[in-house]
Design an enzyme around this catalytic site. Structure first.
Site, PDB file in Angstrom:
ATOM      1  N   ASN A  68     -10.272   5.461   1.200  1.00  0.00           N
ATOM      2  CA  ASN A  68     -10.622   5.619   2.617  1.00  0.00           C
ATOM      3  C   ASN A  68     -11.767   6.622   2.809  1.00  0.00           C
ATOM      4  O   ASN A  68     -11.664   7.572   3.597  1.00  0.00           O
ATOM      5  CB  ASN A  68      -9.404   6.023   3.460  1.00  0.00           C
ATOM      6  CG  ASN A  68      -8.434   4.874   3.657  1.00  0.00           C
ATOM      7  OD1 ASN A  68      -7.350   4.883   3.086  1.00  0.00           O
ATOM      8  ND2 ASN A  68      -8.826   3.857   4.424  1.00  0.00           N
ATOM      9  N   LYS A 124     -10.361  -7.525   6.972  1.00  0.00           N
ATOM     10  CA  LYS A 124      -9.386  -7.230   8.032  1.00  0.00           C
ATOM     11  C   LYS A 124      -9.929  -7.844   9.318  1.00  0.00           C
ATOM     12  O   LYS A 124     -10.959  -7.400   9.835  1.00  0.00           O
ATOM     13  CB  LYS A 124      -9.232  -5.721   8.236  1.00  0.00           C
ATOM     14  CG  LYS A 124      -8.487  -5.001   7.125  1.00  0.00           C
ATOM     15  CD  LYS A 124      -8.397  -3.513   7.421  1.00  0.00           C
ATOM     16  CE  LYS A 124      -7.744  -2.767   6.271  1.00  0.00           C
ATOM     17  NZ  LYS A 124      -7.973  -1.311   6.364  1.00  0.00           N
ATOM     18  N   LYS A 184      -1.012  -0.847  -4.452  1.00  0.00           N
ATOM     19  CA  LYS A 184      -2.252  -0.133  -4.112  1.00  0.00           C
ATOM     20  C   LYS A 184      -1.888   1.317  -3.834  1.00  0.00           C
ATOM     21  O   LYS A 184      -1.019   1.585  -3.008  1.00  0.00           O
ATOM     22  CB  LYS A 184      -2.884  -0.792  -2.880  1.00  0.00           C
ATOM     23  CG  LYS A 184      -3.835   0.084  -2.059  1.00  0.00           C
ATOM     24  CD  LYS A 184      -4.645  -0.753  -1.097  1.00  0.00           C
ATOM     25  CE  LYS A 184      -4.860  -0.051   0.225  1.00  0.00           C
ATOM     26  NZ  LYS A 184      -5.628  -0.884   1.162  1.00  0.00           N
ATOM     27  N   LEU A 185      -2.548   2.229  -4.542  1.00  0.00           N
ATOM     28  CA  LEU A 185      -2.293   3.652  -4.341  1.00  0.00           C
ATOM     29  C   LEU A 185      -3.386   4.244  -3.474  1.00  0.00           C
ATOM     30  O   LEU A 185      -4.580   4.054  -3.744  1.00  0.00           O
ATOM     31  CB  LEU A 185      -2.302   4.407  -5.673  1.00  0.00           C
ATOM     32  CG  LEU A 185      -1.294   4.021  -6.745  1.00  0.00           C
ATOM     33  CD1 LEU A 185      -1.415   4.995  -7.924  1.00  0.00           C
ATOM     34  CD2 LEU A 185       0.123   4.034  -6.178  1.00  0.00           C
ATOM     35  N   LYS A 186      -2.985   4.991  -2.466  1.00  0.00           N
ATOM     36  CA  LYS A 186      -3.961   5.754  -1.694  1.00  0.00           C
ATOM     37  C   LYS A 186      -4.349   6.960  -2.539  1.00  0.00           C
ATOM     38  O   LYS A 186      -3.471   7.609  -3.140  1.00  0.00           O
ATOM     39  CB  LYS A 186      -3.320   6.207  -0.378  1.00  0.00           C
ATOM     40  CG  LYS A 186      -3.074   5.055   0.592  1.00  0.00           C
ATOM     41  CD  LYS A 186      -4.403   4.508   1.102  1.00  0.00           C
ATOM     42  CE  LYS A 186      -4.177   3.550   2.260  1.00  0.00           C
ATOM     43  NZ  LYS A 186      -5.473   3.064   2.791  1.00  0.00           N
ATOM     44  N   GLU A 196     -11.220   0.825  -3.788  1.00  0.00           N
ATOM     45  CA  GLU A 196     -11.549   0.452  -2.410  1.00  0.00           C
ATOM     46  C   GLU A 196     -12.182   1.630  -1.665  1.00  0.00           C
ATOM     47  O   GLU A 196     -11.619   2.731  -1.645  1.00  0.00           O
ATOM     48  CB  GLU A 196     -10.242   0.013  -1.728  1.00  0.00           C
ATOM     49  CG  GLU A 196     -10.387  -0.491  -0.298  1.00  0.00           C
ATOM     50  CD  GLU A 196      -9.033  -0.921   0.270  1.00  0.00           C
ATOM     51  OE1 GLU A 196      -8.068  -1.122  -0.507  1.00  0.00           O
ATOM     52  OE2 GLU A 196      -8.931  -1.038   1.505  1.00  0.00           O
ATOM     53  N   ASP A 211      -7.242   3.070  -3.191  1.00  0.00           N
ATOM     54  CA  ASP A 211      -7.992   3.077  -1.930  1.00  0.00           C
ATOM     55  C   ASP A 211      -8.232   4.522  -1.503  1.00  0.00           C
ATOM     56  O   ASP A 211      -7.283   5.274  -1.271  1.00  0.00           O
ATOM     57  CB  ASP A 211      -7.189   2.333  -0.850  1.00  0.00           C
ATOM     58  CG  ASP A 211      -7.953   2.215   0.469  1.00  0.00           C
ATOM     59  OD1 ASP A 211      -9.118   2.658   0.532  1.00  0.00           O
ATOM     60  OD2 ASP A 211      -7.365   1.673   1.435  1.00  0.00           O
ATOM     61  N   ASP A 253     -14.016  -1.832   2.340  1.00  0.00           N
ATOM     62  CA  ASP A 253     -13.131  -2.064   3.476  1.00  0.00           C
ATOM     63  C   ASP A 253     -13.889  -1.617   4.731  1.00  0.00           C
ATOM     64  O   ASP A 253     -14.555  -2.430   5.393  1.00  0.00           O
ATOM     65  CB  ASP A 253     -11.825  -1.268   3.255  1.00  0.00           C
ATOM     66  CG  ASP A 253     -10.887  -1.252   4.452  1.00  0.00           C
ATOM     67  OD1 ASP A 253     -11.240  -1.809   5.500  1.00  0.00           O
ATOM     68  OD2 ASP A 253      -9.789  -0.667   4.357  1.00  0.00           O
ATOM     69  N   SER A 268       0.856  -1.177   0.000  1.00  0.00           N
ATOM     70  CA  SER A 268       0.000   0.000   0.000  1.00  0.00           C
ATOM     71  C   SER A 268       0.894   1.230   0.000  1.00  0.00           C
ATOM     72  O   SER A 268       1.746   1.381   0.874  1.00  0.00           O
ATOM     73  CB  SER A 268      -0.891  -0.041   1.246  1.00  0.00           C
ATOM     74  OG  SER A 268      -1.653   1.135   1.355  1.00  0.00           O
ATOM     75  N   GLY A 297      -4.574  -4.776   5.622  1.00  0.00           N
ATOM     76  CA  GLY A 297      -3.536  -4.610   6.641  1.00  0.00           C
ATOM     77  C   GLY A 297      -3.775  -3.349   7.441  1.00  0.00           C
ATOM     78  O   GLY A 297      -4.432  -2.414   6.969  1.00  0.00           O
TER      79      GLY A 297
HETATM   80  O1  SMG Z   1      -0.643  -2.814   6.678  1.00  0.00           O
HETATM   81  O2  SMG Z   1      -0.017  -2.646   4.625  1.00  0.00           O
HETATM   82  C1  SMG Z   1      -0.643  -2.255   5.594  1.00  0.00           C
HETATM   83  C2  SMG Z   1      -1.480  -0.986   5.446  1.00  0.00           C
HETATM   84  C3  SMG Z   1      -2.479  -1.134   4.369  1.00  0.00           C
HETATM   85  O3  SMG Z   1      -3.420   0.809   3.384  1.00  0.00           O
HETATM   86  C4  SMG Z   1      -3.452   0.023   4.303  1.00  0.00           C
HETATM   87  N1  SMG Z   1      -4.362   0.116   5.287  1.00  0.00           N
HETATM   88  O4  SMG Z   1      -7.555   1.471   4.482  1.00  0.00           O
HETATM   89  O5  SMG Z   1      -6.629  -0.328   3.880  1.00  0.00           O
HETATM   90  C5  SMG Z   1      -6.591   0.718   4.506  1.00  0.00           C
HETATM   91  C6  SMG Z   1      -5.391   1.128   5.310  1.00  0.00           C
HETATM   92  C7  SMG Z   1      -5.760   1.427   6.736  1.00  0.00           C
HETATM   93  C8  SMG Z   1      -4.640   1.885   7.597  1.00  0.00           C
HETATM   94  S1  SMG Z   1      -4.141   3.469   7.235  1.00  0.00           S
HETATM   95  C9  SMG Z   1      -3.282   4.059   8.569  1.00  0.00           C
HETATM   96 MG    MG Z   2      -8.638   0.454   2.907  1.00  0.00          MG
END
Ligand code: SMG
Ligand code: MG
Length: 383
Positions: free
Chosen positions: A204, A276, A174-176, A227, A202, A252, A148, A304
């Site tokens: 969020n 998760k 995976k790109l935020k 996502e 993703d 998610d 990520s 994760g």
């Molecule tokens: O553990 O590789 C990891 C992080 C993966 O992007 C990740 N998690 O929304 O999926 C999600 C985020 C939540 C945590 S962001 C602090």
């Molecule tokens: Mg996510």
């Protein structure tokens, strides 16, 4: 098993680099480990004393979900662990399979519940010498590693970072994303690394349904999925958005339970589910969501929460189940930490090996644990 004591151990672990998402930037991780000391049935049925480990994935602030570190510690200390001791005091036995039922009177707080259930499960399995992967039904001995990638100050820095991860062997990127950081970074990655790269985004929960036309511009980039573009409670709106774009919709934050997964599937709000264990109340609920999704032909992958080796080990075991058909956010420990509290997980040809030892198969190193600990509280039956 008979619970003897439960320790809640909070750690401080600096991140190798800041991790920016649409809801904020993490510079360090402060995981809370749960250490259960119990007497349980050994391999021959005779009682043995065991230690079991769990990890609470709550962040310091309630920005990913409503739970947060101090709240999780509080609810574990004042409500959840006392409920387990009270159950035991009335002659009940504690097993991983019944923890969720005993804790049912307490509403929500799934990250806290997951952590204690995980520790009980680890202790139970260690007692009888069975691995978590065998218990859960994993069918492989390693899982492909995805990474990520946070929001970056510039597209150039993003390209350089992704280049580095691909050189390490990561099998999926995976790109935020967030408003203002979506189409351009995705286009730049596709242009630089080509169409074969397994790529997903993703958000969020950073968008609203009003952004549908804009988000549909992502369709031309052949993403595996998008996502959680909308809010946690927006199942119906995700379903609507899914009809307005061709990129598969993945949830998610919205999938907090097996019931939520069933609703999302029935509403066509999710073509893919990120599982998760921490978010859904534990590994047993996570497996139920896997089973429901699989029965509906819905792909799942393991998310994760910047876990230490403790949570990473258990996530790898879960991701070995047959319905996990997409690479998860299961990366090497070095993705986030210079030093992990367990032996680090490393990439082997782009894969993470699932531990085979009893329980989760790894343990915190005593010296590193002591050095990283910022607070520790013990809960016993004496209260
Ligand atoms: O553990 O590789 C990891 C992080 C993966 O992007 C990740 N998690 O929304 O999926 C999600 C985020 C939540 C945590 S962001 C602090
Ligand atoms: Mg996510």
């Amino acid at each position: 098993m008979r619970l003897l004591s439960v320790d809640l151990i909070t750690l401080r672990m600096p991140l190798v680099s800041p991790f920016q998402t649409s809801f904020g930037t993490q510079n360090e991780r402060t995981p809370m480990l749960v250490r259960v000391h119990a007497e349980t049935a050994g391999p021959t049925g005779d009682p043995v004393e065991v230690i079991g480990w769990g990890e609470c994935v709550a962040l310091v602030d309630p920005v990913y979900s409503s739970e947060y570190l101090d709240g999780a510690r509080d609810v574990l200390t004042r409500f959840l662990i006392p409920l387990l001791f009270a159950h035991q005091g009335k002659g009940g036995t504690i097993t991983a399979e019944t923890v969720a039922e005993v804790l049912r009177p307490i509403v929500g707080n799934r990250m806290a519940k997951s952590a204690i259930e995980m520790a009980v499960l680890d202790a139970q399995l260690r007692g009888r010498g069975e691995s978590l992967s065998a218990y859960l039904g994993a069918t492989v001995d390693r899982v492909p590693a995805g990474v990520s990638v946070g929001i970056m100050p510039s597209v150039d820095q993003l390209l350089e970072t992704v280049d580095g991860y691909l050189a390490q062997g990561y099998r999926r990127i995976k790109l935020k994303i967030q408003p203002g950081w979506d189409i351009a970074p995705v286009a730049a990655i596709r242009q630089r690394f080509g169409d074969e790269l397994l790529l997903q985004v993703d958000a969020n929960a950073a968008y609203t349904l009003r952004d549908a036309v804009h988000l549909a511009r992502l369709d031309e980039f052949g993403l595996l999925l998008i996502e959680q573009p909308l809010g946690e409670e927006d199942l119906r709106q995700h379903s609507r958005l899914a009809t307005m774009m061709s990129t598969p919709m993945c949830l998610d934050e919205s999938i907090v339970s097996a019931e939520a997964a069933a609703d999302a599937i029935a509403l066509n709000a999710a073509a893919v589910i990120n599982i998760k264990p921490g978010r859904v109340g534990g590994y047993l609920e996570a497996r139920r969501i896997h089973d429901i999704a699989r029965a509906h032909g819905i792909a799942v992958w393991c998310g994760g929460m910047l876990e230490t080796g403790v949570g990473r080990a258990a996530n790898a075991a879960l991701a070995g189940l047959p319905g996990f058909t997409l690479p998860g956010d299961i990366s090497a420990s070095s993705r986030f930490f210079r030093e992990d509290v367990t032996e680090p997980f490393v990439l082997e040809d782009g894969y993470i090996r699932i531990p085979t030892g009893p329980g989760i198969g790894v343990e915190p190193d005593a010296d590193r644990l002591a050095a990283m600990t910022t607070s520790a509280v013990q809960v016993t039956s004496e209260g």
